[in-house]
Design an enzyme around this catalytic site. Structure first.
Site, PDB file in Angstrom:
ATOM      1  N   TYR A  43     -15.111   9.862  -3.959  1.00  0.00           N
ATOM      2  CA  TYR A  43     -14.255   8.719  -3.596  1.00  0.00           C
ATOM      3  C   TYR A  43     -12.813   8.928  -4.037  1.00  0.00           C
ATOM      4  O   TYR A  43     -11.958   8.091  -3.782  1.00  0.00           O
ATOM      5  CB  TYR A  43     -14.820   7.415  -4.198  1.00  0.00           C
ATOM      6  CG  TYR A  43     -14.929   7.451  -5.710  1.00  0.00           C
ATOM      7  CD1 TYR A  43     -16.077   7.955  -6.329  1.00  0.00           C
ATOM      8  CD2 TYR A  43     -13.887   7.022  -6.514  1.00  0.00           C
ATOM      9  CE1 TYR A  43     -16.165   8.017  -7.706  1.00  0.00           C
ATOM     10  CE2 TYR A  43     -13.968   7.070  -7.897  1.00  0.00           C
ATOM     11  CZ  TYR A  43     -15.110   7.578  -8.482  1.00  0.00           C
ATOM     12  OH  TYR A  43     -15.198   7.647  -9.858  1.00  0.00           O
ATOM     13  N   GLY A  44     -12.539  10.033  -4.741  1.00  0.00           N
ATOM     14  CA  GLY A  44     -11.187  10.323  -5.222  1.00  0.00           C
ATOM     15  C   GLY A  44     -10.809  11.723  -4.780  1.00  0.00           C
ATOM     16  O   GLY A  44     -10.872  12.063  -3.600  1.00  0.00           O
ATOM     17  N   GLU A 120     -14.996  16.989 -14.047  1.00  0.00           N
ATOM     18  CA  GLU A 120     -14.925  15.532 -14.275  1.00  0.00           C
ATOM     19  C   GLU A 120     -15.124  15.175 -15.751  1.00  0.00           C
ATOM     20  O   GLU A 120     -15.430  14.028 -16.075  1.00  0.00           O
ATOM     21  CB  GLU A 120     -15.982  14.834 -13.402  1.00  0.00           C
ATOM     22  CG  GLU A 120     -15.882  15.126 -11.910  1.00  0.00           C
ATOM     23  CD  GLU A 120     -14.601  14.591 -11.256  1.00  0.00           C
ATOM     24  OE1 GLU A 120     -14.054  13.603 -11.753  1.00  0.00           O
ATOM     25  OE2 GLU A 120     -14.148  15.189 -10.268  1.00  0.00           O
TER      26      GLU A 120
HETATM   27  C1  SIN Z   1     -14.297  11.530  -7.170  1.00  0.00           C
HETATM   28  O1  SIN Z   1     -13.405  12.081  -6.535  1.00  0.00           O
HETATM   29  O2  SIN Z   1     -15.337  11.155  -6.588  1.00  0.00           O
HETATM   30  C2  SIN Z   1     -14.219  11.318  -8.646  1.00  0.00           C
HETATM   31  C3  SIN Z   1     -12.864  11.041  -9.167  1.00  0.00           C
HETATM   32  C4  SIN Z   1     -11.882  12.166  -9.006  1.00  0.00           C
HETATM   33  O3  SIN Z   1     -12.172  13.304  -9.402  1.00  0.00           O
HETATM   34  O4  SIN Z   1     -10.780  11.936  -8.487  1.00  0.00           O
END
Ligand code: SIN
Length: 211
Positions: A43-44, A120
Site C-alpha cells: 500500500y506504500g 520494513e
Molecule cells: C507497503 O508499501 O506496503 C509498506 C510501507 C512502505 O514500505 O512504504
C-alpha cells in the site's frame, strides 16, 4: 475484521492455518487460500518500488484500513534525529484501502519474505488478512503494518506540518518527496482515490511553489 499479527520467526502460512484464522471472505463465499505462494499486499512503496521477484501481481484492496503518513522513517526517507514520513495504516470502519497484491513463488518465498522483513524493519510487522480483488474473489495475504507501539511511529500532525517534513526530509533511499509523489502517481494508475495522499500532495506542491 479478520487481521492477525504474525510472528516473523514462524513458518510460512499453511492452508489449514489460514482457513482456521480468517473464516469466510463473505458470509456465503469461502476465502480462497492460494496454493501457489503467499500473497503480499503493498500500500506504500511496495506499490511503486516493488523490488522483489513475484509470480503474479494484481490490484487489490483491504477492508477497514486507511493509509496515513504517520510512520517515521529513519532508514529510508529520513535519518535518526530527522525522520521522514512514510505510510502506515490505521483501522477505520467502512473504509477500503486500495493497493497492489503480489503472489510470491513458493520456491523462493522464504528468501523474499526475509528481504521484505529487512526492508520494513523500521517499525513494520507482518499482519495476515484477507485481500480482495476486482473480480470479487478474495485470498489470504500478508501486509506490513506499523503500529503506534513501534519506536519510529510519529502519528497524526497538522497537514502543513506533515507536508513540511516530507518536503525537507531525505534518507538513504532518497528524498521523502519522491516517496509521496510516486505513491500519489501509482495510486492514480490504480484508480484509487485516497483523500489523505491527495491533500498532502496538494499541500506539498503549494508549499513548494511559495516564494
Ligand atoms: C507497503 O508499501 O506496503 C509498506 C510501507 C512502505 O514500505 O512504504
Amino acid at each position: 475484521m479478520h487481521a492477525t499479527r504474525v510472528d516473523r520467526r514462524r513458518t510460512p502460512i499453511t492452508p489449514s492455518q489460514t482457513a482456521r484464522q480468517n473464516g469466510p471472505a463473505t458470509p456465503d463465499e469461502p476465502l480462497r487460500v492460494s496454493t501457489g505462494g503467499t500473497w503480499i499486499f503493498g500500500y506504500g512503496s511496495l506499490i511503486w518500488r516493488t523490488g522483489f521477484p513475484y509470480a503474479e501481481s494484481r490490484p487489490a484492496r483491504i477492508n477497514g484500513w486507511s493509509r496515513r503518513f504517520w510512520q517515521g522513517s529513519t532508514d529510508h526517507r529520513g535519518v535518526p534525529g530527522a525522520p521522514g514520513r512514510v505510510v502506515t495504516l490505521i483501522e477505520s470502519a467502512n473504509v477500503e484501502c486500495r493497493g497492489r497484491a503480489y503472489r510470491l513463488e513458493r520456491r523462493i518465498e522464504e528468501e523474499v519474505l526475509a528481504q521484505l522483513d529487512h526492508r520494513e524493519k523500521g517499525g513494520y510487522e507482518r499482519v495476515r488478512l484477507p485481500l480482495y480483488f476486482d473480480d470479487g474473489s478474495a485470498v489470504e495475504g500478508l501486509m506490513y503494518h506499523a503500529t503506534p507501539a513501534n519506536p519510529n511511529y510519529l502519528g497524526d500532525a497538522p497537514l502543513e506540518e506533515i507536508a513540511g517534513q516530507v518536503l525537507t526530509s531525505h534518507g538513504p533511499s532518497g528524498p521523502n518527496l519522491e516517496y509521496l509523489l510516486r505513491l500519489h502517481d501509482a495510486l492514480r494508475e490504480l484508480d484509487a482515490h485516497d483523500p489523505h495522499v491527495e491533500a498532502l500532495t496538494d499541500a506539498v506542491l503549494r508549499m513548494q511553489s511559495e516564494p
